[in-house]
Design an enzyme around this catalytic site. Structure first.
Site, PDB file in Angstrom:
ATOM      1  N   ALA A  75       0.832  -1.212   0.000  1.00  0.00           N
ATOM      2  CA  ALA A  75       0.000   0.000   0.000  1.00  0.00           C
ATOM      3  C   ALA A  75       0.864   1.259   0.000  1.00  0.00           C
ATOM      4  CB  ALA A  75      -0.949  -0.001   1.195  1.00  0.00           C
ATOM      5  N   ASN A 157      -5.840   3.392  10.531  1.00  0.00           N
ATOM      6  CA  ASN A 157      -5.089   2.233  11.034  1.00  0.00           C
ATOM      7  C   ASN A 157      -4.836   2.264  12.532  1.00  0.00           C
ATOM      8  OD1 ASN A 157      -3.414   4.393   9.915  1.00  0.00           O
ATOM      9  ND2 ASN A 157      -1.709   3.232  10.732  1.00  0.00           N
ATOM     10  N   GLY A 206      -1.486  -6.534   0.602  1.00  0.00           N
ATOM     11  CA  GLY A 206      -1.665  -7.982   0.795  1.00  0.00           C
ATOM     12  C   GLY A 206      -1.573  -8.420   2.245  1.00  0.00           C
ATOM     13  N   THR A 245       8.892  -6.984 -13.465  1.00  0.00           N
ATOM     14  CA  THR A 245       8.309  -8.324 -13.567  1.00  0.00           C
ATOM     15  C   THR A 245       7.407  -8.579 -12.373  1.00  0.00           C
ATOM     16  OG1 THR A 245      10.295  -9.083 -14.688  1.00  0.00           O
ATOM     17  CG2 THR A 245       8.870 -10.789 -13.735  1.00  0.00           C
ATOM     18  N   CYS A 333       4.376   1.401  11.852  1.00  0.00           N
ATOM     19  CA  CYS A 333       5.309   2.098  10.968  1.00  0.00           C
ATOM     20  C   CYS A 333       6.015   3.247  11.657  1.00  0.00           C
ATOM     21  CB  CYS A 333       4.560   2.633   9.753  1.00  0.00           C
ATOM     22  SG  CYS A 333       3.490   1.394   9.034  1.00  0.00           S
TER      23      CYS A 333
HETATM   24  N1  PMP Z   1      -1.943   2.646   4.649  1.00  0.00           N
HETATM   25  C1  PMP Z   1      -2.436   2.198   5.802  1.00  0.00           C
HETATM   26  C2  PMP Z   1      -3.742   2.741   6.310  1.00  0.00           C
HETATM   27  C3  PMP Z   1      -1.738   1.233   6.531  1.00  0.00           C
HETATM   28  O1  PMP Z   1      -2.223   0.792   7.699  1.00  0.00           O
HETATM   29  C4  PMP Z   1      -0.508   0.745   6.027  1.00  0.00           C
HETATM   30  C5  PMP Z   1       0.318  -0.259   6.797  1.00  0.00           C
HETATM   31  N2  PMP Z   1       0.668   0.175   8.085  1.00  0.00           N
HETATM   32  C6  PMP Z   1      -0.041   1.237   4.808  1.00  0.00           C
HETATM   33  C7  PMP Z   1      -0.794   2.179   4.139  1.00  0.00           C
HETATM   34  C8  PMP Z   1       1.237   0.735   4.198  1.00  0.00           C
HETATM   35  O2  PMP Z   1       1.050  -0.557   3.719  1.00  0.00           O
HETATM   36  P1  PMP Z   1       2.246  -1.497   3.267  1.00  0.00           P
HETATM   37  O3  PMP Z   1       2.806  -2.087   4.520  1.00  0.00           O
HETATM   38  O4  PMP Z   1       1.590  -2.525   2.391  1.00  0.00           O
HETATM   39  O5  PMP Z   1       3.225  -0.681   2.520  1.00  0.00           O
END
Ligand code: PMP
Length: 394
Positions: A75, A157, A206, A245, A333
């Site tokens: 994402a 999140n 995913g 790829t 994160c």
């Molecule tokens: N957007 C949101 C709302 C998320 O919770 C996260 C993951 N913490 C992400 C984006 C980033 O996703 P990814 O780990 O697949 O890069």
């Protein structure tokens, strides 16, 4: 759900890959390993077919067509492609403003900041209320025909706020602004089958939906595809929107996860809700002062609980709980960076309150026993902290 002796209550950070998903992925590592872009032989065709089926599954989850799906590494990349890609192609146009909510994931906020720095757009943050809901008044006040893009997550999140995308979409349509929606936290917890009608672009991940890590997708509505500039250049494998790829096993895994999320959401949601409510109510009955941050239980992500333990430090609590319970302070994160959660600050919490808050997130395999044990472990961890003199002054 336990991993060894650890109760896992951190499903919004990542989910385990579903065994059924893993099974579908396995043949594509060492057996059906052909390059999906090899157009001249059967091994390539077979891999390409598996990817097309995966894209159809992801598309079906959100009511889109398979050629509106661009696979990405996650994402984070999907958010980068959506925001940067659109801005790149609109440089020097009359639309030079971008609006994002203050509680977006860092992969949206940091990308928006980069667009401002690098491409000269003006980025404006939209405020939210105490429950994390976007201020529609602020959105209305800021909308005009110079707004290129508005980016609002479907589900937050950290505190699980669910956005009303129907209303947001209606407002934006009036001004011709593009609506990007970060839906990373949504599959399997809300019904997404109408999503493609209400957003122009949507990001998925995913590993937040019981699929593998390292794969995600961006939905890009047909009519927008020629307005999106790629951010990764090369062989043009995905209609020139993203080169490289494709990782067949990961795409297959994401497709399988999407299919399970789509077909089980109605039965899974009430179970998650019941377990999550049991946790929050159980913690509320302890002798400690706790509070729920964000929306009330009925109106948030069914597996999310963001609980404040006033007078304590969340990181001390989680440290005291190791190795028996996994949950997180703020979003995974930003964990490790010593700053209070921007989401909790945006809903009006003080830095001390934000630092006293833990996000628990239950998943499909969480049991009632996990919840009861977690409540007991937290109670004991708090007692230990108090008797060890580690309590933080209120
Ligand atoms: N957007 C949101 C709302 C998320 O919770 C996260 C993951 N913490 C992400 C984006 C980033 O996703 P990814 O780990 O697949 O890069």
């Amino acid at each position: 759900m336990r991993v060894g002796n650890t109760i896992y209550l951190d499903h919004q950070a990542t989910t385990p890959t579903d065994r059924r998903v893993l099974e579908q992925m396995m043949p594509f590592f060492a057996d059906a390993f052909g390059n999906p872009h090899s157009a001249d032989h059967i091994l390539g065709w077979n891999a390409a077919q598996a990817i097309e089926a995966a894209a159809s599954n992801v598309a079906a989850l959100i009511g889109a067509d398979s050629d509106e799906i661009v696979f990405t590494s996650g994402a984070t990349e999907a958010n980068n492609l959506a925001l940067l890609g659109l801005a790149q192609s609109a440089v020097n146009g009359k639309r030079n403003r971008i609006l994002v909510s203050a509680t977006e994931h860092k992969s949206v906020l940091a990308t928006a900041r980069e667009i401002q720095r690098r491409l000269g757009f003006t980025v404006e943050l939209l405020p939210v209320d105490v429950e994390g809901a976007l201020s529609l008044k602020a959105l209305k006040d800021k909308l005009s025909d110079d707004v290129l893009l508005v980016s609002i997550a479907l589900i937050n999140n950290e505190i699980g706020t669910i956005s009303d995308i129907t209303i947001i979409h209606e407002l934006l349509t009036e001004f011709g602004a593009v609506f990007h929606c970060d839906c990373a936290q949504a599959p399997g917890v809300v019904d997404l089958k109408m999503l493609s009608e209400h957003v122009d672009m949507a990001s998925l991940s995913g590993h937040k939906m019981y699929g593998p890590k390292g794969i995600g997708a961006l939905f890009v509505r047909h009519s927008l595809q020629d307005r999106l500039h790629p951010i990764i250049h090369g062989g043009g494998q995905q209609r020139y929107l993203r080169s490289g790829t494709l990782p067949t096993p990961l795409c297959v895994g994401m497709g399988a996860a999407a299919e399970i999320a789509r077909s089980t959401v109605a039965e899974v949601t009430p179970v998650l809700r019941r377990r999550r409510d049991r946790l929050v109510n159980g913690l509320g009955r302890l002798r400690w002062r706790t509070a729920l941050n964000g929306p009330d239980l009925a109106n948030r992500h069914p597996g999310n609980a963001n609980v404040r333990f006033d007078g304590f430090s969340a990181s001390d609590i989680l440290a005291a709980l190791q190795p028996k319970l996994a949950a997180s302070t703020g979003s995974a994160c930003t964990s490790g960076i010593p700053e209070p959660s921007h989401v909790l600050r945006a809903i009006g919490l003080s830095a001390a309150q934000a630092e006293a808050s833990i996000r628990f997130s239950v998943g499909r395999q969480t049991t009632d026993q996990d919840i009861e044990d977690a409540i007991d472990l937290i109670d004991r961890a708090l007692s230990k902290l108090v008797s060890g003199g580690m309590e933080v002054a209120v």
